[in-house]
Design a protein around this motif. Structure first.
Motif, short mmCIF file in Angstrom:
data_model
loop_
_atom_site.label_atom_id
_atom_site.label_comp_id
_atom_site.label_asym_id
_atom_site.label_seq_id
_atom_site.Cartn_x
_atom_site.Cartn_y
_atom_site.Cartn_z
N PRO A 99 0.82 -1.23 0.00
CA PRO A 99 0.00 0.00 0.00
C PRO A 99 0.85 1.26 0.00
O PRO A 99 1.79 1.38 0.78
CB PRO A 99 -0.80 -0.11 1.31
CG PRO A 99 0.06 -0.95 2.20
CD PRO A 99 0.75 -1.94 1.30
N MET A 102 1.44 5.29 0.88
CA MET A 102 1.12 6.01 2.12
C MET A 102 0.96 7.49 1.82
O MET A 102 1.74 8.07 1.04
CB MET A 102 2.23 5.80 3.17
CG MET A 102 2.32 4.35 3.63
SD MET A 102 3.27 4.17 5.13
CE MET A 102 3.23 2.37 5.32
N HIS A 139 -1.70 7.89 6.39
CA HIS A 139 -2.75 6.95 6.02
C HIS A 139 -2.17 5.91 5.07
O HIS A 139 -1.55 6.25 4.06
CB HIS A 139 -3.92 7.67 5.33
CG HIS A 139 -4.54 8.75 6.15
ND1 HIS A 139 -5.40 8.48 7.19
CD2 HIS A 139 -4.41 10.10 6.08
CE1 HIS A 139 -5.80 9.63 7.75
NE2 HIS A 139 -5.21 10.63 7.09
N ARG A 140 -2.41 4.64 5.41
CA ARG A 140 -2.05 3.57 4.49
C ARG A 140 -3.19 3.38 3.49
O ARG A 140 -4.35 3.20 3.89
CB ARG A 140 -1.81 2.25 5.22
CG ARG A 140 -0.60 2.22 6.10
CD ARG A 140 -0.34 0.80 6.59
NE ARG A 140 0.64 0.79 7.68
CZ ARG A 140 1.09 -0.31 8.26
NH1 ARG A 140 0.62 -1.51 7.86
NH2 ARG A 140 1.97 -0.24 9.25
N ASP A 169 -4.62 1.01 1.96
CA ASP A 169 -4.63 -0.46 1.95
C ASP A 169 -5.98 -1.05 1.51
O ASP A 169 -6.25 -2.22 1.73
CB ASP A 169 -4.26 -1.00 3.33
CG ASP A 169 -5.08 -0.39 4.45
OD1 ASP A 169 -6.06 0.34 4.14
OD2 ASP A 169 -4.75 -0.64 5.62
N ARG A 184 5.58 -6.52 6.63
CA ARG A 184 4.68 -5.85 7.59
C ARG A 184 5.49 -4.98 8.55
O ARG A 184 5.09 -3.84 8.85
CB ARG A 184 3.86 -6.88 8.36
CG ARG A 184 2.86 -6.26 9.33
CD ARG A 184 2.03 -7.35 10.00
NE ARG A 184 1.27 -8.08 9.01
CZ ARG A 184 0.09 -7.68 8.53
NH1 ARG A 184 -0.44 -6.54 8.93
NH2 ARG A 184 -0.56 -8.41 7.66
N LEU A 200 6.57 -1.84 6.75
CA LEU A 200 5.49 -0.87 6.61
C LEU A 200 5.30 -0.06 7.90
O LEU A 200 5.07 1.16 7.85
CB LEU A 200 4.18 -1.59 6.24
CG LEU A 200 4.12 -2.19 4.83
CD1 LEU A 200 2.88 -3.07 4.69
CD2 LEU A 200 4.11 -1.09 3.78
N ASP A 201 5.41 -0.75 9.04
CA ASP A 201 5.27 -0.02 10.31
C ASP A 201 6.39 1.00 10.46
O ASP A 201 6.15 2.14 10.92
CB ASP A 201 5.31 -1.01 11.48
CG ASP A 201 4.08 -1.91 11.51
OD1 ASP A 201 3.05 -1.54 10.91
OD2 ASP A 201 4.16 -3.00 12.14
N GLU A 213 5.78 4.02 8.17
CA GLU A 213 4.72 4.88 8.70
C GLU A 213 5.27 5.78 9.81
O GLU A 213 4.99 6.99 9.84
CB GLU A 213 3.57 4.02 9.22
CG GLU A 213 2.38 4.84 9.70
CD GLU A 213 1.20 3.95 10.08
OE1 GLU A 213 0.41 4.38 10.95
OE2 GLU A 213 1.07 2.83 9.52
#
Length: 705
Positions: free
Chosen positions: A596, A598, A607-608, A610, A655, A658-659, A662
């Motif tokens: 996704p 961002m 905001h992702r 996703d 995953r 992605l964190d 963000e």
């Protein structure tokens, strides 16, 4: 002297048993005064058998305090039979006794072989004395055969083959005053030849001078000494002599003589030397195999040819050479670079100084020139004069470095593959002898493996460069778009992976919208790069027609599956449309198996995107309806799109990446522009592009405030 008439004609039994029986020295040595029947001297080992016994001591008392038993095992009041006979002036030609205590040469109750020799033909005062030697018996089977034979002549062979000598330390140069017949047979010198001379006549070329010096020091300090050294017979033949010399003192503690026991241990020394040679050859063979394995393993993982050549010299020292160099030829016969490694860390700086010389000087050596041009294609062993080679170097520091390291014996190995020589590996052996045929075969094998590895790396570099050029040419130049700030980058993977099919695109659409796409074709080769170009062109066509993101991806998937344009691919396509009046802007997007994007708001909220996710492009089976989603994009907001190579690592799942992304975007400065945000992301996740397992694209679209 002892009569040995007829001893040479005895049965072979004693001769076969002799080496095991007499091989173990030193021995316990006594001198017995025949007139008084007393032990007047005992060497250190004999003193250990009867500690505390004050000399002179009667033979019976010395035997009792030593706890001597004869072969029958009985403890006789007047001593064992062999020593009683010696005290009576009789020769003893080898009989067994044991002592209650051990010594440095024996254990308690270990059998010892007694040899007693009356010194009746020696000069006074030795003429009234007898020499007693007690040797440890290690080979019990051989001793048992001798004892079972019952033949005195067999034991006499043992006795007569023990070489004894006596010297007078008070006479000038410590001359020999007596030798037994075994000494004459062992050395070839007669008693008349050696009496009155120092025993150094046995020395010659190859005699260890340090061992001679140790013997001299021990005798000067009245200490017993044992050495094995190379001696020479009268006819010039060499033999290894194990010499045990013991000082003899009288009852008042004054030195009277030196007693020497000599053993020809040539067979033992040669067997040990052969064993050492075999072990050394095994060690060298293992080192050669390890060098080959090291070269193969290290170079197989190198996909840059110059990097492979740079590490090669360090892989072959010290197993194959004192120091080594790789002379690189970019064109046949033209040296361009020099890589050097030395086994001695103290000369590492010299190796680096020599490596800074590009190799033009060394390439002038006739043999090296022939190897570089391919005129010579086999390893060549030669002697290189250090000064002459240094004189060919134009750089003074390099010449001085070569002088410090030295040249000498050198083996030059061409690194060849597919009919051309790419470099020459120089293995400098220094003052070592010419390499054996086995060594040359190993060096040639190193050349074959290294040559193939380097050439494979060059082929990879060419293919990689072609694919990278194709991919970069297929990627667009970012357009100038009113109200938007754009920045993008393509990063190839670090060495170890080939170029892939990652791509991005930005379209200033004719209807006033902004089309943004990013994708990843599976695969890492020229085909993936070509397929990426096709997908990008097809997506551009559908997007230019004004289709919504969901429709663009659906049509793209149908075309890919219908025409077999590519394998699997992931993709994100988004349309950014701003209202004609007001500040409102909306991002409509759809994703086909892609991570996704961002969206970061001016307030730092991330905001992702996703939603609107479907299967990757090209997946067989019924097609899921491609959905699409929408999100607002206020002024100052930034849309960040990327491929999975940015975040995914062997030790970090997507995953988790992605964190982290963000959190990074939420904490970035508010005054960032698109380029600084792109650089922040790349620096954090890819160390500027040097820490990527896979190639990646990053695209940042920022709406101006």
């Amino acid at each position: 002297m002892t009569d040995t008439t007829g001893l040479e004609a005895v049965q072979p039994l004693a001769g076969a048993a002799l080496p095991p029986v007499v091989r173990d020295t030193p021995a316990a040595v006594l001198l017995v005064d025949l007139d008084r029947g007393e032990v007047v001297y005992a060497n250190a080992l004999a003193q250990q058998l009867s500690p505390g016994t004050r000399l002179p001591a009667g033979i019976a008392r010395w035997s009792r305090e030593a706890g001597l038993h004869d072969g029958s095992g009985e403890d006789m009041e007047d001593g064992p039979a062999p020593l009683r006979r010696v005290a009576a002036g009789e020769p003893v030609a080898g009989e067994a006794v044991s002592a209650a205590r051990g010594s440095d040469a024996t254990t308690a109750r270990e059998q010892m072989w007694v040899v007693g020799i009356p010194l009746t033909d020696a000069p006074p005062p030795l003429a009234s004395q007898a020499l007693v030697v007690m040797l440890p018996l290690r080979e019990h089977a051989a001793v048992a055969r001798l004892q079972e034979s019952g033949d005195l002549r067999h034991r006499a062979v043992i006795a007569s083959d023990l070489s004894f000598s006596i010297s007078d330390p008070h006479a000038p140069d410590n001359p020999l005053v007596w030798v037994n017949p075994a000494f004459e047979r062992t050395t070839g010198y007669s008693s008349a030849d050696v009496t009155g001379s120092n025993c150094r006549f046995l020395q010659g070329p190859g005699t260890d001078r340090d061992a001679v010096a140790r013997i001299a020091r021990a005798l000067a300090e009245d200490e017993p000494v044992t050495e094995v050294l190379l001696n020479f017979r009268k006819d010039g033949t060499a033999f290894w002599n194990e010499v045990v010399i013991s000082p003899v003192f009288d009852a008042d503690g004054r030195l009277t003589h030196h007693v020497g026991v000599q053993s020809d241990v040539t067979a033992r020394v040669e067997a040990a030397a052969e064993r050492d040679r075999a072990l050394e050859e095994a060690r060298r063979a293992n080192a050669r195999l390890e060098a080959l394995a090291r070269v193969s393993t290290a170079l197989a993982s190198r996909l840059d040819s110059d990097g492979a050549l740079a590490v090669l010299p360090g892989l072959v020292v010290p197993d194959l050479a004192r120091w080594a160099f790789a002379l690189v030829a970019d064109e046949p016969g033209r040296a361009s670079r020099l890589h050097v490694a030395h086994a001695d860390e103290a000369l590492a700086a010299s190796a680096q100084a020599l490596a800074r010389e590009p190799g033009h000087g060394l390439a002038q050596l006739p043999v090296l020139s022939d190897l570089l041009t391919g005129a010579v294609t086999t390893p060549t062993s030669l002697h290189v004069d250090t000064e002459q080679a240094a004189g060919r170097l134009g750089d003074a520091a390099a010449a001085q470095a070569l002088r410090a390291m030295g040249a000498g014996r050198t083996v030059l190995v061409p690194l060849r593959a597919r009919g051309r020589t790419t470099a020459v590996l120089g293995l400098v052996l220094g003052d070592a002898p010419p390499p054996s045929s086995t060594d040359l075969a190993t060096m040639a094998d190193v050349g074959l493996r290294a040559g193939l590895a380097v050439d494979n790396a060059r082929l990879y570099e060419r293919e990689h460069a072609a694919a990278l050029t194709l991919q970069r040419d297929l990627l667009p130049d970012l357009p100038e778009v009113e109200d938007f700030d754009l920045a993008a980058t393509y990063l190839p993977a670090a060495v170890g992976a080939e170029v892939g099919g990652d791509w991005f695109d930005v379209l200033d659409l004719p209807d006033g919208g902004l089309g943004v796409a990013i994708g990843d074709v599976m695969g890492h080769d020229l085909r993936a790069a070509a397929a990426m170009g096709q997908l990008r062109s097809v997506l551009r066509s559908y997007a230019w027609g004004g289709d919504e993101p969901g429709a663009v991806l659906r049509r793209l998937d149908l075309l890919v599956r219908g025409l077999g344009m590519a394998g699997l691919a992931t993709c994100v396509y988004a349309r950014v449309v701003c209202a004609e009046t007001g500040d409102g802007c909306a991002v409509t997007y759809a994703k086909a198996g892609h991570p996704p994007p961002m969206l970061r708001t001016p307030e730092g909220v991330v905001h992702r995107l996703d939603q609107a996710l479907t299967t990757p492009i090209g997946v067989a089976g019924p097609r899921t309806v491609v959905d699409q989603a929408e999100v607002d994009m206020p002024r100052g907001a930034s849309l960040v799109l990327f491929t999975d190579g940015l975040l995914e690592r062997r030790d970090r799942p997507l995953r988790q990446g992605l964190d982290e992304l963000e959190q990074l975007l939420a904490g970035c400065p508010d005054d960032h522009d698109a380029a600084s945000l792109r650089d922040l992301v790349v620096e954090h996740f890819a160390d500027g592009g040097s820490d990527l397992d896979d190639d990646t694209c990053v695209l940042v679209v920022r709406r101006r405030p």
